[in-house]
Write an enzyme that holds these catalytic residues in place. Structure first.
Site, short mmCIF file in Angstrom:
data_model
loop_
_atom_site.label_atom_id
_atom_site.label_comp_id
_atom_site.label_asym_id
_atom_site.label_seq_id
_atom_site.Cartn_x
_atom_site.Cartn_y
_atom_site.Cartn_z
CD GLU A 275 32.29 3.90 61.94
OE1 GLU A 275 32.20 4.24 63.11
OE2 GLU A 275 31.92 2.92 61.59
N GLY B 150 32.21 15.85 60.95
CA GLY B 150 31.23 14.79 60.39
C GLY B 150 30.16 15.75 60.45
N GLY C 209 36.46 10.65 60.85
CA GLY C 209 37.21 11.77 61.28
C GLY C 209 36.40 12.26 62.62
CB SER C 210 36.90 15.44 63.99
OG SER C 210 36.56 16.32 62.74
CB THR C 211 32.15 14.79 66.54
OG1 THR C 211 32.38 13.60 66.91
CG2 THR C 211 30.97 15.37 66.82
CD GLU D 222 38.39 12.24 69.38
OE1 GLU D 222 38.34 12.89 68.46
OE2 GLU D 222 38.47 10.78 69.32
P1 NAP Z 1 39.35 15.44 60.44
O1 NAP Z 1 40.07 16.59 60.77
O2 NAP Z 1 37.99 15.35 60.55
O3 NAP Z 1 39.60 14.79 58.85
C1 NAP Z 1 38.92 13.61 58.37
C2 NAP Z 1 39.27 13.72 56.88
O4 NAP Z 1 37.99 14.73 56.51
C3 NAP Z 1 40.43 14.29 56.36
O5 NAP Z 1 40.65 13.63 55.17
C4 NAP Z 1 40.18 15.47 56.20
O6 NAP Z 1 41.11 16.28 54.94
C5 NAP Z 1 38.65 15.78 55.85
N1 NAP Z 1 38.21 17.13 55.81
C6 NAP Z 1 38.57 18.06 56.77
N2 NAP Z 1 37.83 19.07 56.74
C7 NAP Z 1 36.94 18.81 55.55
C8 NAP Z 1 35.72 19.47 54.84
N3 NAP Z 1 35.31 20.86 55.33
N4 NAP Z 1 35.22 18.98 54.01
C9 NAP Z 1 35.63 17.59 53.51
N5 NAP Z 1 36.34 17.05 54.13
C10 NAP Z 1 37.09 17.53 55.02
O7 NAP Z 1 39.95 14.12 61.26
P2 NAP Z 1 41.41 13.73 61.52
O8 NAP Z 1 42.08 15.02 62.49
O9 NAP Z 1 42.06 13.50 60.38
O10 NAP Z 1 41.17 12.58 62.39
C11 NAP Z 1 40.97 12.57 63.84
C12 NAP Z 1 39.60 12.02 64.05
O11 NAP Z 1 38.93 10.93 63.51
C13 NAP Z 1 39.17 12.06 65.47
O12 NAP Z 1 38.08 12.60 65.94
C14 NAP Z 1 38.92 10.37 65.62
O13 NAP Z 1 38.37 10.16 66.81
C15 NAP Z 1 38.23 10.21 64.38
N6 NAP Z 1 38.36 8.94 64.24
C16 NAP Z 1 37.16 8.07 64.13
C17 NAP Z 1 37.35 6.69 63.89
C18 NAP Z 1 35.99 5.99 64.08
O14 NAP Z 1 36.02 4.78 63.28
N7 NAP Z 1 35.08 6.31 64.80
C19 NAP Z 1 38.34 6.23 63.30
C20 NAP Z 1 39.74 6.88 63.53
C21 NAP Z 1 39.66 8.21 63.74
P3 NAP Z 1 42.48 16.92 55.63
O15 NAP Z 1 43.31 15.94 56.22
O16 NAP Z 1 42.98 17.33 54.41
O17 NAP Z 1 42.01 17.98 56.47
#
Ligand code: NAP
Ligand code: MG
Length: 496
Positions: free
Chosen positions: A266, A248, A243-245, A399
């Site tokens: 990741e 993370g 997910g997002s940095t 990003e």
């Molecule tokens: P995100 O907002 O970080 O969410 C990722 C996951 O974390 C979701 O299941 C989200 O649930 C959960 N989450 C959010 N807040 C949380 C918290 N406080 N505690 C625990 N879990 C929490 O990222 P996204 O917007 O879904 O995805 C986009 C990001 O993923 C981008 O930054 C992208 O670069 C990254 N990404 C990285 C890779 C890699 O392999 N490096 C691959 C794909 C994507 P909710 O959906 O309910 O908020």
């Protein structure tokens, strides 16, 4: 015969997806009965009301996972049997191709053709790839004197919490599930709130394939509720996160505040593509366009920065625009569509906001820049190129996670390299040149988990995936991913 848009729309109307949590082999609603809506970004329509699980449900799932781990049905299964079950799971995914592809496209808005040709097959391939290790991975015996025997054994960690994003929901779930299950762990999977349906279906297929109840639990819900409860849970041994940095960083805090569970991350990227003066511009243009516009730019490793020798920039950009014109933006259920909808309205506004910010910061609009297909009720943004982007500005550094390419000129190779490495991220990078010495110099000096030379996005299960710097640590794919889900145990025996 290939299906038409009308066929897919008819199938979508009949679809009644499972939207409950899978805990201990049973589908159930959240304990308190709450749900949330999963909306399709294709047209803003409701797909399903999904179980809104929170800490109580996570606790049930972790308890089930722990119990399944302790009984050892999975962990201590004979290796050929565990392999057979995982291979059957992969086969079930393949057999469910159209259904899974439709769920994925409806939930996240990506072109149906991509779901069919890439996401679903890659998911099955990943599970099958790891299944094969079950009876092929040997442990070690350390060198000792003749009276001693030191075994170095790989053991599963226990209960794995997997938290995943919405951009490649099936593929990223498989990247976690394949090695975690192969190693004998039990898993609680929390999909993103925008894309829960594919993950729930995967859980159902795993169960049908013979993965014992409790070994794979799928718990949909919000990040702040279900996700946080999972990452803070004192009986979870590891959290594997994509997910997002920003989130993370929270994972590390949760681990530190709770039981010091292991963490693998990741995260995001802002991957540069360097084009040197002698590059094959035709080949480069094709890959540069796809590197940013594939999956609507919602790829963590999207080639979102173009760092180009000043002498060839206008010729290269003309070529990139020509390729971009062939990447048809359209209805995701239309088989000819190559670029679909962004994940939701909020994200679309964020992407459009970045385009505005870029222009205010002095960039020039070279292509696109606007919302598209408004009448659909969905979330579409044109393929966009921002030229003359200053390296210090937000669109060069943050990003965007949408179809927006930021172009910056460089005087020579060393300036290009300096600009490329000037980022908090380090997920991927590319260099385009015909000079092998330059290719070698630049690829060695780029700080990224993957560096492509004269290509982009090429990958296979056989190569590790993950980042340097704030793009995270730990690797998905390849045999290296298995290391994350195991611990080493030394068993030292002395003979008297
Ligand atoms: P995100 O907002 O970080 O969410 C990722 C996951 O974390 C979701 O299941 C989200 O649930 C959960 N989450 C959010 N807040 C949380 C918290 N406080 N505690 C625990 N879990 C929490 O990222 P996204 O917007 O879904 O995805 C986009 C990001 O993923 C981008 O930054 C992208 O670069 C990254 N990404 C990285 C890779 C890699 O392999 N490096 C691959 C794909 C994507 P909710 O959906 O309910 O908020
Ligand atoms: Mg959705």
């Amino acid at each position: 015969m290939a299906r038409s848009r009308a066929d897919w729309e008819a199938l979508a109307r009949e679809l009644r997806p499972e939207a409950r949590a899978l805990i201990n082999g049973e589908f159930r609603q959240a304990r308190d009965g709450r749900t949330f809506d999963t909306i399709s970004p294709i047209d803003g329509r409701l797909i399903a009301a999904v179980a809104r699980c929170d800490a109580a449900d996570i606790d049930d799932a972790v308890t089930a996972a722990r119990a399944s781990f302790e009984t050892g049905h999975w962990r201590q299964m004979e290796p050929p049997e565990r392999k057979r079950i995982l291979l059957r799971f992969a086969e079930q995914v393949r057999a469910d191709l159209e259904h899974l592809a439709l769920l994925e496209t409806l939930d996240v808005g990506k072109p149906i053709q991509d779901s069919l040709a890439s996401d679903v097959p890659s998911t099955a391939n990943c599970i099958a790839y790891y299944a094969e290790f079950a009876d092929k991975l040997y442990d070690e015996i350390a060198p000792t004197g003749p009276k001693d025997l030191a075994l170095i054994r790989r053991e599963p960690l226990g209960v794995i919490g997997a938290i995943i994003p919405w951009n490649y929901p099936l593929v990223i779930a498989a990247w976690k599930l394949g090695p975690a299950l192969l190693a004998g762990n039990s898993v609680v999977l929390k999909p993103a709130e925008q894309s829960p349906l594919g993950a729930i279906r995967l859980g159902e297929l795993a169960l049908q394939a013979g993965v014992p109840p409790g070994v794979l639990n799928v718990v949909p819900g919000y990040g702040e509720e279900a996700g946080q409860a999972l990452a803070r849970h004192p009986d979870v041994d590891m959290v594997t996160f994509t997910g997002s940095t920003q989130v993370g960083k929270l994972m590390m805090r949760y681990a530190g505040d709770s039981n010091l569970k292991r963490v693998a991350l990741e995260l995001g990227g802002k991957s540069p593509q360097i084009v040197l003066r002698d590059a094959d511009l035709g080949a480069a243009a094709t890959d540069i366009a796809w590197a940013i516009f594939y999956n609507q730019g919602e790829s963590c490793n999207a080639g979102s920065r173009l760092i180009c020798d000043a002498g060839i920039k206008s010729e290269l950009l003309a070529e990139v625009k020509r390729v971009a014109a062939t990447i048809t933006l359209g209805h995701p259920l239309d088989p000819s569509t190559k670029m679909g909808a962004l994940i939701d309205a909020g994200h679309m506004q964020r992407v459009l906001g970045y385009i505005d910010t870029g222009l205010r910061e002095g960039a020039e609009l070279a292509l696109g820049g606007r919302q598209a297909l408004r009448e659909s009720g969905g979330c579409y943004v044109e393929a966009t190129i921002l030229d003359r982007v200053k390296p210090s500005t937000r669109v060069a550094r943050e990003e965007i996670f949408g179809p927006v390419l930021a172009v910056t000129e460089a005087r020579d190779e060393s300036e290009a390299l300096r600009l490329a490495n000037d980022s908090i991220f380090g997920l991927a990078a590319a260099v385009w040149t015909r000079d092998m010495d330059a290719a070698h110099r630049v690829s060695n000096a780029l700080r990224a988990g993957t560096v492509w030379v004269n290509t982009y996005f090429k990958s296979a299960m056989t190569t590790p995936f993950g980042g340097f710097r704030q793009s995270g640590f730990g690797r998905d794919r390849s045999p290296h991913a298995i290391e994350k889900y195991t611990d080493l145990k030394t068993i030292w025996t002395t003979y008297r």
